[in-house]
Design a protein around this motif. Structure first.
Motif, PDB file in Angstrom:
ATOM      1  N   ARG A 151      25.113 -21.762  56.749  1.00 23.21           N
ATOM      2  CA  ARG A 151      26.090 -21.542  55.437  1.00 23.21           C
ATOM      3  C   ARG A 151      26.750 -22.779  55.573  1.00 23.21           C
ATOM      4  O   ARG A 151      27.377 -22.828  54.646  1.00 23.21           O
ATOM      5  N   GLY A 152      26.793 -23.636  56.515  1.00 23.03           N
ATOM      6  CA  GLY A 152      27.581 -24.824  56.661  1.00 23.03           C
ATOM      7  C   GLY A 152      27.946 -25.213  57.989  1.00 23.03           C
ATOM      8  O   GLY A 152      27.633 -24.436  59.046  1.00 23.03           O
ATOM      9  N   THR A 153      28.742 -26.258  58.004  1.00 21.29           N
ATOM     10  CA  THR A 153      29.329 -26.829  59.139  1.00 21.29           C
ATOM     11  C   THR A 153      30.740 -26.971  59.272  1.00 21.29           C
ATOM     12  O   THR A 153      31.538 -27.147  58.253  1.00 21.29           O
ATOM     13  N   THR A 154      31.222 -26.479  60.405  1.00 17.13           N
ATOM     14  CA  THR A 154      32.916 -26.563  60.467  1.00 17.13           C
ATOM     15  C   THR A 154      33.104 -27.430  61.828  1.00 17.13           C
ATOM     16  O   THR A 154      32.716 -27.362  62.903  1.00 17.13           O
ATOM     17  N   ALA A 155      33.940 -28.228  61.707  1.00 17.54           N
ATOM     18  CA  ALA A 155      34.605 -29.361  62.730  1.00 17.54           C
ATOM     19  C   ALA A 155      36.021 -29.073  62.932  1.00 17.54           C
ATOM     20  O   ALA A 155      36.395 -29.209  64.027  1.00 17.54           O
ATOM     21  N   SER A 156      36.893 -28.332  62.124  1.00 13.60           N
ATOM     22  CA  SER A 156      38.543 -28.039  62.382  1.00 13.60           C
ATOM     23  C   SER A 156      38.751 -26.922  61.367  1.00 13.60           C
ATOM     24  O   SER A 156      38.049 -26.662  60.275  1.00 13.60           O
ATOM     25  N   VAL A 157      39.702 -26.282  61.880  1.00  8.56           N
ATOM     26  CA  VAL A 157      40.102 -25.333  61.069  1.00  8.56           C
ATOM     27  C   VAL A 157      41.923 -25.210  60.966  1.00  8.56           C
ATOM     28  O   VAL A 157      42.383 -25.937  62.188  1.00  8.56           O
ATOM     29  N   ARG A 158      42.253 -24.679  60.151  1.00  9.01           N
ATOM     30  CA  ARG A 158      43.991 -24.214  60.357  1.00  9.01           C
ATOM     31  C   ARG A 158      44.091 -22.622  60.491  1.00  9.01           C
ATOM     32  O   ARG A 158      43.569 -22.061  59.810  1.00  9.01           O
ATOM     33  N   ARG A 159      44.821 -22.382  61.418  1.00  6.32           N
ATOM     34  CA  ARG A 159      45.210 -21.003  61.762  1.00  6.32           C
ATOM     35  C   ARG A 159      46.303 -20.663  61.775  1.00  6.32           C
ATOM     36  O   ARG A 159      47.320 -21.465  61.478  1.00  6.32           O
ATOM     37  N   LEU A 160      46.627 -19.232  61.581  1.00  4.07           N
ATOM     38  CA  LEU A 160      47.963 -18.616  61.467  1.00  4.07           C
ATOM     39  C   LEU A 160      48.403 -17.809  62.814  1.00  4.07           C
ATOM     40  O   LEU A 160      47.557 -17.129  63.313  1.00  4.07           O
ATOM     41  N   VAL A 161      49.728 -17.897  63.118  1.00  4.02           N
ATOM     42  CA  VAL A 161      50.143 -17.444  64.396  1.00  4.02           C
ATOM     43  C   VAL A 161      51.235 -16.468  63.848  1.00  4.02           C
ATOM     44  O   VAL A 161      52.277 -17.044  63.233  1.00  4.02           O
ATOM     45  N   VAL A 162      51.178 -15.080  64.040  1.00  4.64           N
ATOM     46  CA  VAL A 162      52.287 -14.226  63.945  1.00  4.64           C
ATOM     47  C   VAL A 162      53.197 -14.029  65.014  1.00  4.64           C
ATOM     48  O   VAL A 162      52.333 -13.627  66.206  1.00  4.64           O
ATOM     49  N   GLU A 163      54.134 -14.009  65.079  1.00  4.84           N
ATOM     50  CA  GLU A 163      55.101 -13.661  66.336  1.00  4.84           C
ATOM     51  C   GLU A 163      56.197 -12.567  65.974  1.00  4.84           C
ATOM     52  O   GLU A 163      56.842 -12.583  64.891  1.00  4.84           O
ATOM     53  N   LEU A 164      55.880 -11.372  66.574  1.00  6.78           N
ATOM     54  CA  LEU A 164      57.010 -10.403  66.436  1.00  6.78           C
ATOM     55  C   LEU A 164      57.955 -10.371  67.769  1.00  6.78           C
ATOM     56  O   LEU A 164      57.444  -9.834  68.929  1.00  6.78           O
ATOM     57  N   GLU A 165      59.218 -10.341  67.739  1.00  4.10           N
ATOM     58  CA  GLU A 165      60.097 -10.605  68.791  1.00  4.10           C
ATOM     59  C   GLU A 165      60.893  -9.417  68.689  1.00  4.10           C
ATOM     60  O   GLU A 165      61.845  -9.123  67.735  1.00  4.10           O
ATOM     61  N   HIS A 166      61.072  -8.655  69.764  1.00  8.90           N
ATOM     62  CA  HIS A 166      62.107  -7.476  69.873  1.00  8.90           C
ATOM     63  C   HIS A 166      62.299  -7.323  71.381  1.00  8.90           C
ATOM     64  O   HIS A 166      61.451  -7.431  72.537  1.00  8.90           O
ATOM     65  N   GLU A 167      63.554  -7.029  71.636  1.00 11.21           N
ATOM     66  CA  GLU A 167      64.176  -6.791  72.860  1.00 11.21           C
ATOM     67  C   GLU A 167      63.622  -8.054  74.284  1.00 11.21           C
ATOM     68  O   GLU A 167      63.263  -7.559  75.304  1.00 11.21           O
ATOM     69  N   GLY A 168      63.667  -8.985  73.612  1.00  7.82           N
ATOM     70  CA  GLY A 168      63.316 -10.188  74.353  1.00  7.82           C
ATOM     71  C   GLY A 168      61.976 -10.469  74.758  1.00  7.82           C
ATOM     72  O   GLY A 168      61.377 -11.290  75.530  1.00  7.82           O
ATOM     73  N   LEU A 169      60.851  -9.791  74.013  1.00  7.69           N
ATOM     74  CA  LEU A 169      59.378  -9.837  74.278  1.00  7.69           C
ATOM     75  C   LEU A 169      59.014 -10.253  72.797  1.00  7.69           C
ATOM     76  O   LEU A 169      59.386 -10.160  71.992  1.00  7.69           O
ATOM     77  N   VAL A 170      58.121 -11.315  72.911  1.00  4.91           N
ATOM     78  CA  VAL A 170      57.112 -11.655  71.853  1.00  4.91           C
ATOM     79  C   VAL A 170      55.695 -11.408  71.823  1.00  4.91           C
ATOM     80  O   VAL A 170      55.112 -11.899  72.770  1.00  4.91           O
ATOM     81  N   GLY A 171      55.502 -10.466  70.994  1.00  4.44           N
ATOM     82  CA  GLY A 171      54.151 -10.387  70.594  1.00  4.44           C
ATOM     83  C   GLY A 171      53.341 -11.243  69.790  1.00  4.44           C
ATOM     84  O   GLY A 171      53.946 -11.643  68.633  1.00  4.44           O
ATOM     85  N   ARG A 172      52.275 -11.713  70.109  1.00  6.08           N
ATOM     86  CA  ARG A 172      51.551 -12.844  69.225  1.00  6.08           C
ATOM     87  C   ARG A 172      50.068 -12.185  68.685  1.00  6.08           C
ATOM     88  O   ARG A 172      49.637 -11.541  69.145  1.00  6.08           O
ATOM     89  N   GLY A 173      50.025 -12.646  67.547  1.00  8.23           N
ATOM     90  CA  GLY A 173      48.599 -12.369  66.807  1.00  8.23           C
ATOM     91  C   GLY A 173      48.047 -13.605  66.090  1.00  8.23           C
ATOM     92  O   GLY A 173      48.823 -14.301  65.436  1.00  8.23           O
ATOM     93  N   GLU A 174      46.419 -13.774  65.966  1.00 11.48           N
ATOM     94  CA  GLU A 174      46.241 -14.935  65.380  1.00 11.48           C
ATOM     95  C   GLU A 174      45.429 -14.279  64.031  1.00 11.48           C
ATOM     96  O   GLU A 174      44.689 -13.215  63.945  1.00 11.48           O
ATOM     97  N   ALA A 175      45.338 -14.974  62.904  1.00  9.51           N
ATOM     98  CA  ALA A 175      44.736 -14.976  61.672  1.00  9.51           C
ATOM     99  C   ALA A 175      44.049 -16.190  61.264  1.00  9.51           C
ATOM    100  O   ALA A 175      44.569 -17.317  61.545  1.00  9.51           O
TER     101      ALA A 175
END
Length: 376
Positions: free
Chosen positions: A20-44
């Protein structure tokens, strides 16, 4: 609780071409949820499967609308019960799969860190059960594909035991055959010289019609190919999509794996009578919650599992790697082809990926340029 969203840029060392095509680079999103001094991360990020497509900008808009709720009175009440996956169902259900994935992963990451354990251990999985990942050869000319195989050897520091070759060439089945023959010959030469046998998988990414698939698949089996992934295009109509696999089922002499057609547990159940395995990808499933349920159900149905990726960083592949002990055919090589990955995740031992022993998703951010982020 603080919730943040930021953009990252990912660049491939070698662009990947599929039907279906060619990919050389992308832009991605990072979500950070911070609570009690800890940071949880997720990518989309955005992606397309031929019959469905999600733009990264649209996913970002979904997340920008949701994240302020985590700092609201309602969000603070939920924070006391983090990760509170069930309580967040009304928030997450309306989201697209990639947007839901980012939140789901961040919550899982935070939860594992809070408990001080990696997810695979919390789920009672055996890290020693992980098997080698495949490495991907994109569509190109024969010499380019063989050079890519050599480059993978340099990247891994060993000859790969599993190779996935992209087919469905716009130049037609003749080019597909030429690629297969060239790669089979190279793998055989390596086996003769070093006594090391590598398995060859093929992935058409929906690039064949039924007649082409019926002609090529028996020939692929004769060449020693061990599986064929998504030979026909995925279809929006579930019954028509299942019927396309059913048309191949009885005549397929090697394992048939659904990828673009299989997004969630409902798809898995629909396709189970017609395929030998499914490819789970977290951006399709909406995160680890659905993916774990799919993996457990697939095993109870006797279906084999592939665990795949798009143009994902070590953050998303680190999340996916938590499921590796359940998977027969790992396919988490995208972060190994990046020149600017801001994360460090799964442990690489030769060509075998292992989920990290670090808590949560086991992913850490490595020093480098920091993208702008905004608290929500």
């Amino acid at each position: 609780m603080q919730a943040r969203l930021r953009w990252i840029a990912l660049t491939k060392a070698v662009p990947l071409a599929i039907s279906r095509g060619t990919t050389a680079s992308v832009r991605r999103l990072v979500v950070e949820l911070e609570h009690e001094g800890l940071v949880g991360r997720g990518e989309a990020g955005g992606f397309e499967t031929g019959h469905r497509a999600y733009a990264t900008e649209a996913v970002a808009a979904e997340l920008e609308a949701l994240l302020p709720r985590f700092a609201s009175a309602e969000g603070l009440a939920l924070a006391a019960e983090l990760p509170a996956f069930q309580a967040l169902d009304p928030w997450l259900a309306p989201l697209s799969p990639p947007a839901r994935c980012a939140i789901d992963l961040a919550l899982h990451d935070w939860w594992g860190q809070k408990l001080g354990q990696p997810l695979w251990r919390l789920w009672g999985l055996d890290r020693a059960a992980c098997s080698p990942t495949s490495v991907t050869l994109g569509l190109a000319g024969v010499e380019q594909v063989l050079a890519r195989l050599d480059r993978w050897q340099d990247r891994l520091g060993c000859w790969p035991q599993r190779v996935k070759l992209k087919l469905g060439s716009p130049d037609g089945p003749g080019h597909d055959r030429a690629l297969v023959l060239a790669v089979v010959q190279r793998l055989q030469e390596r086996a003769d010289a070093a006594g090391m046998v590598s398995e060859l998988q093929v992935d058409a990414n929906g690039g064949w019609d039924l007649v082409t698939a019926q002609q090529l698949i028996p020939w692929l089996a004769e060449q020693g190919v061990v599986l064929v992934e998504q030979p026909l295009p995925a279809q929006l109509d579930p019954e028509a999509d299942a019927a396309s696999f059913a048309a191949l089922d009885l005549s397929c002499p090697i394992p048939l794996v659904a990828d673009e057609s299989c997004w969630n547990l409902s798809d898995l159940l629909r396709l189970a009578p017609h395929v030998d395995g499914v490819n789970i990808k977290l951006l399709k499933s909406g995160g680890l919650s659905e993916a774990l349920l799919m993996a457990q159900t697939a095993r109870s149905f006797g279906l084999d599992l592939m665990l795949g990726c798009y143009s994902d960083s070590a953050l998303l592949n680190g999340a996916a790697s938590q499921l590796l002990p359940l998977v027969r055919w790992p396919d988490l090589d995208s972060h190994l082809n990046l020149i600017d990955d801001p994360f460090e995740g799964p442990e690489l031992q030769a060509d075998c990926l292992l989920p990290s022993n670090r808590p949560g998703l086991g992913v850490i951010e490595v020093p480098g340029p920091t993208a702008a982020s905004a608290p929500c």
